[in-house]
Design a protein around this motif. Sequence first.
Motif, mmCIF file in Angstrom:
data_model
loop_
_atom_site.group_PDB
_atom_site.id
_atom_site.type_symbol
_atom_site.label_atom_id
_atom_site.label_comp_id
_atom_site.label_asym_id
_atom_site.label_seq_id
_atom_site.Cartn_x
_atom_site.Cartn_y
_atom_site.Cartn_z
ATOM 1 N N ASN A 133 11.547 -17.166 4.518
ATOM 2 C CA ASN A 133 10.302 -16.520 4.101
ATOM 3 C C ASN A 133 9.355 -17.512 3.446
ATOM 4 O OD1 ASN A 133 11.984 -13.457 3.256
ATOM 5 N ND2 ASN A 133 10.546 -13.772 4.931
ATOM 6 N N VAL A 134 9.880 -18.600 2.905
ATOM 7 C CA VAL A 134 9.019 -19.553 2.199
ATOM 8 C C VAL A 134 8.054 -20.244 3.161
ATOM 9 C CG1 VAL A 134 8.933 -21.602 0.732
ATOM 10 C CG2 VAL A 134 10.701 -19.870 0.358
ATOM 11 N N GLY B 137 -0.535 -22.608 11.274
ATOM 12 C CA GLY B 137 -0.805 -21.234 10.878
ATOM 13 C C GLY B 137 -2.207 -21.083 10.335
ATOM 14 N N THR B 138 -2.447 -19.936 9.681
ATOM 15 C CA THR B 138 -3.716 -19.717 8.977
ATOM 16 C C THR B 138 -3.499 -19.643 7.478
ATOM 17 O OG1 THR B 138 -3.451 -17.315 9.145
ATOM 18 C CG2 THR B 138 -4.716 -18.400 10.903
ATOM 19 N N GLY B 139 -2.261 -19.872 7.016
ATOM 20 C CA GLY B 139 -1.877 -19.626 5.641
ATOM 21 C C GLY B 139 -2.427 -20.598 4.625
ATOM 22 N N PRO B 140 -2.092 -20.411 3.336
ATOM 23 C CA PRO B 140 -2.664 -21.207 2.240
ATOM 24 C C PRO B 140 -2.197 -22.648 2.199
ATOM 25 C CG PRO B 140 -0.975 -19.706 1.413
ATOM 26 C CD PRO B 140 -1.208 -19.328 2.837
ATOM 27 N N PHE B 141 -1.104 -22.964 2.898
ATOM 28 C CA PHE B 141 -0.594 -24.336 2.934
ATOM 29 C C PHE B 141 -0.306 -24.748 4.369
ATOM 30 C CE2 PHE B 141 0.330 -22.802 -1.295
ATOM 31 C CZ PHE B 141 -0.017 -23.880 -2.110
ATOM 32 N N LEU C 102 4.856 -22.024 -15.371
ATOM 33 C CA LEU C 102 4.416 -21.636 -14.030
ATOM 34 C C LEU C 102 3.800 -20.240 -14.093
ATOM 35 C CD1 LEU C 102 4.271 -22.338 -11.039
ATOM 36 C CD2 LEU C 102 6.590 -21.435 -10.773
ATOM 37 N N MET C 103 2.519 -20.163 -13.821
ATOM 38 C CA MET C 103 1.763 -18.926 -13.943
ATOM 39 C C MET C 103 1.478 -18.329 -12.557
ATOM 40 S SD MET C 103 1.180 -18.513 -17.212
ATOM 41 C CE MET C 103 2.539 -19.390 -17.951
ATOM 42 N N GLY C 104 1.114 -17.054 -12.538
ATOM 43 C CA GLY C 104 0.710 -16.388 -11.305
ATOM 44 C C GLY C 104 1.856 -15.802 -10.506
ATOM 45 N N VAL C 105 3.086 -16.037 -10.939
ATOM 46 C CA VAL C 105 4.242 -15.480 -10.243
ATOM 47 C C VAL C 105 4.300 -13.978 -10.504
ATOM 48 C CG1 VAL C 105 6.750 -15.468 -10.114
ATOM 49 C CG2 VAL C 105 5.536 -17.637 -10.384
ATOM 50 N N LYS C 106 4.319 -13.189 -9.457
ATOM 51 C CA LYS C 106 4.388 -11.735 -9.597
ATOM 52 C C LYS C 106 5.677 -11.224 -8.966
ATOM 53 C CE LYS C 106 -0.607 -10.902 -9.779
ATOM 54 N NZ LYS C 106 -1.767 -10.205 -9.157
ATOM 55 N N ARG C 107 6.406 -10.436 -9.726
ATOM 56 C CA ARG C 107 7.675 -9.886 -9.254
ATOM 57 C C ARG C 107 7.396 -8.719 -8.321
ATOM 58 N NH1 ARG C 107 10.076 -9.701 -15.431
ATOM 59 N NH2 ARG C 107 9.373 -11.820 -15.974
ATOM 60 N N ASN C 108 7.987 -8.789 -7.138
ATOM 61 C CA ASN C 108 7.683 -7.784 -6.119
ATOM 62 C C ASN C 108 8.984 -7.273 -5.509
ATOM 63 O OD1 ASN C 108 6.762 -6.284 -3.942
ATOM 64 N ND2 ASN C 108 5.128 -7.724 -3.431
ATOM 65 N N GLN C 109 9.376 -6.070 -5.874
ATOM 66 C CA GLN C 109 10.623 -5.492 -5.379
ATOM 67 C C GLN C 109 10.470 -4.858 -4.003
ATOM 68 O OE1 GLN C 109 11.732 -2.477 -8.183
ATOM 69 N NE2 GLN C 109 9.934 -1.220 -7.810
ATOM 70 N N TYR C 110 9.268 -4.912 -3.450
ATOM 71 C CA TYR C 110 9.012 -4.254 -2.170
ATOM 72 C C TYR C 110 9.107 -5.206 -0.982
ATOM 73 C CZ TYR C 110 7.220 -0.783 -5.392
ATOM 74 O OH TYR C 110 7.100 0.125 -6.424
ATOM 75 N N VAL C 111 9.327 -6.491 -1.241
ATOM 76 C CA VAL C 111 9.406 -7.482 -0.163
ATOM 77 C C VAL C 111 10.633 -8.355 -0.368
ATOM 78 C CG1 VAL C 111 6.913 -7.531 0.215
ATOM 79 C CG2 VAL C 111 7.930 -9.118 -1.418
ATOM 80 N N THR D 104 8.174 -15.741 -2.694
ATOM 81 C CA THR D 104 6.958 -16.554 -2.671
ATOM 82 C C THR D 104 5.789 -15.825 -2.006
ATOM 83 O OG1 THR D 104 7.790 -17.601 -0.638
ATOM 84 C CG2 THR D 104 8.192 -18.745 -2.701
ATOM 85 N N TRP D 105 5.817 -14.526 -2.011
ATOM 86 C CA TRP D 105 4.835 -13.744 -1.263
ATOM 87 C C TRP D 105 3.395 -14.031 -1.672
ATOM 88 C CZ3 TRP D 105 1.575 -9.949 -3.395
ATOM 89 C CH2 TRP D 105 1.786 -9.688 -4.744
ATOM 90 N N ASN D 106 3.138 -14.420 -2.945
ATOM 91 C CA ASN D 106 1.766 -14.725 -3.389
ATOM 92 C C ASN D 106 1.661 -16.166 -3.868
ATOM 93 O OD1 ASN D 106 3.186 -14.444 -5.864
ATOM 94 N ND2 ASN D 106 1.306 -13.878 -6.927
ATOM 95 N N VAL D 107 2.316 -17.070 -3.144
ATOM 96 C CA VAL D 107 2.404 -18.471 -3.571
ATOM 97 C C VAL D 107 1.036 -19.114 -3.754
ATOM 98 C CG1 VAL D 107 2.596 -19.341 -1.199
ATOM 99 C CG2 VAL D 107 3.616 -20.649 -3.086
ATOM 100 N N GLN D 108 0.025 -18.633 -3.046
ATOM 101 C CA GLN D 108 -1.317 -19.224 -3.164
ATOM 102 C C GLN D 108 -1.927 -19.001 -4.545
ATOM 103 O OE1 GLN D 108 -0.586 -16.652 -1.188
ATOM 104 N NE2 GLN D 108 -1.958 -14.955 -1.721
ATOM 105 N N ASP D 109 -1.363 -18.056 -5.318
ATOM 106 C CA ASP D 109 -1.910 -17.742 -6.641
ATOM 107 C C ASP D 109 -1.170 -18.444 -7.778
ATOM 108 O OD1 ASP D 109 -3.757 -15.964 -5.486
ATOM 109 O OD2 ASP D 109 -2.300 -14.327 -5.515
ATOM 110 N N TRP D 110 -0.140 -19.208 -7.479
ATOM 111 C CA TRP D 110 0.630 -19.872 -8.525
ATOM 112 C C TRP D 110 -0.123 -21.089 -9.062
ATOM 113 C CZ3 TRP D 110 6.280 -20.249 -6.192
ATOM 114 C CH2 TRP D 110 6.729 -18.951 -5.906
#
Length: 546
Positions: A65-66, A205-209, A524-533, A537-543
């Motif tokens: 997934n990373v 890809g089209t992703g953030p990295f 490390l900021m911006g990490v959001k815990r997501n129990q639905y996925v 690293t689902w929002n890695v662009q915001d870290w």
Amino acid sequence: MSRTIWTLKRRDFLKTTGSVAAVAAASSAFPMPAVAAKTDRIIISHNQEPVQYNPLLYVNRGTENVPEACMFDALWDMNEKGQFAPNLATSIPTQANGGVSADGKTWKINLKKGVRWHDGQPFTAKDVEFTYQTIMNPKVAVRSRSGFDLIESLNVIDDENIEIQLSKPYTPFLWAWQEMHIVPKHVLESEADINTSNFNSAPVGTGPFKFKSRVAGSHIVFSRNDDYHRGPAKVETIIQKVVPDVQVLYGQVKTGEVDYMITSLPFDRWGEAAKLPDRTFYELPLPWVQFIYFNCGKPQFSDPKVRKALYIATEMQKSLDDIYLGRWKRTFSYLHTSHWAYNSNLGEETPDLALAAKMLDEAGWKVGPDGIRAKGPDKMKFTMSTTAGNTARQSCQALFQQQWRKIGVEMEIKNFPGSVVWGEYTTKSKFDTLLVAWAPIVGMDPDYSARCHSKLIPAKYGVGSNYVQYENLEVDRLLDLGASQTAQADRVKTYHEIQRILLDEVPFAPQGGVFGGLVHNKGLMGVKRNQYVTDTTWNVQDWYWG
């Protein structure tokens, strides 16, 4: 179109691990790349190595997934609140906004303008069409066609608009697209065989990295996509490091060599990690359930009565209490007990060695002079495999092995690196049994067609994730019914019956719903815990570093 968020429910896991000290040698053999400063890069680490970077093909969720989160986008995402949120699409199609017809069969999707692939080419509706065509190509070993196989037509109206016609309503259709990230037509359309394309290890890809480099057995480097359509990521570099021994990995988190450990900590370290002054530790229910997978194509496991006997002989609750220290919750289904579709009436007789032995006798498997059961030319001898170095799973294997030996069953533990065991050994059903944790295949929807529908056996048909080769026409019928029902009460009834049959026939033996303990640098900021996925690293662009 307006920016709409569409809300669902759901919850649930992660996996434990461990290994040996070949890791230290591996780390020194493959030095990490130089980077400008700590604030410019984040090092995340897993105990397993990603093998497949094409988001349509990967097998091993979590670690694979990373690359998906870093390099690719879906039409929409699932956020930490359990809401669908637009990504490559401008809004979430619903009946309220006109994106879905009243009968649920026609879907209209509007795409963002100005999105570009990492090589500078424009993203258009043709890429979505090509992604769908690739998913449905019988020559491509995609991980799932659930939902996509119901598409009668996908029409490209123009570069930003698509209209999809389904043969029948498919309730998890939003989840199907959220799970499948879009791949580039202009790169892959000329490939003779997408299964073996170089794209799968160095994608666009089209992703953030963007993909930058990889050192096998050590790490992957992703560099920031400054033209990302949702705005550039807050750091320049993401490094995904491989540390097979989870104890060594934990040590590297404490010393600062790793910023975020996305493999779950051993359970006996949770209390210690929670007290580390400069690290953030958290527990999270995640969507995996751990199973013993029986390969129903093998003569030892073709009879449901035999599989049930072996299940009854295990000490599942003891394994959860003693090995997982009570952190995981016992489940008798492929769903966590907290899932809205879980059948809470399920139960079992376990452990019961006398009953298990009686059932094996009745099934024709008699104890021979060597103490091992046999039926004709076949011995009740088999292997069990999982990821090498996963100490918790290895302890479970030893417990199961001990119990089965008492009833004349010989199991050999045969573990491999993750890149081996989750490759063709699993996807081509070459295993005897596996100890494995899987999530529901279509997001958090209870549809489990890909894992147990008789038409989705990849070893036979080259599609799906029914690695146990389970076949039951009544389960097929119920799976098809459940995926088309829209009223939750009707779906509950259907999935309760599916779970009842699966527990009775045991193509896979549920052990526990998985909870993870994760740790990262407190800065490390911006990490959001997501129990639905399934993707940490689902929002890695915001870290970012704070």
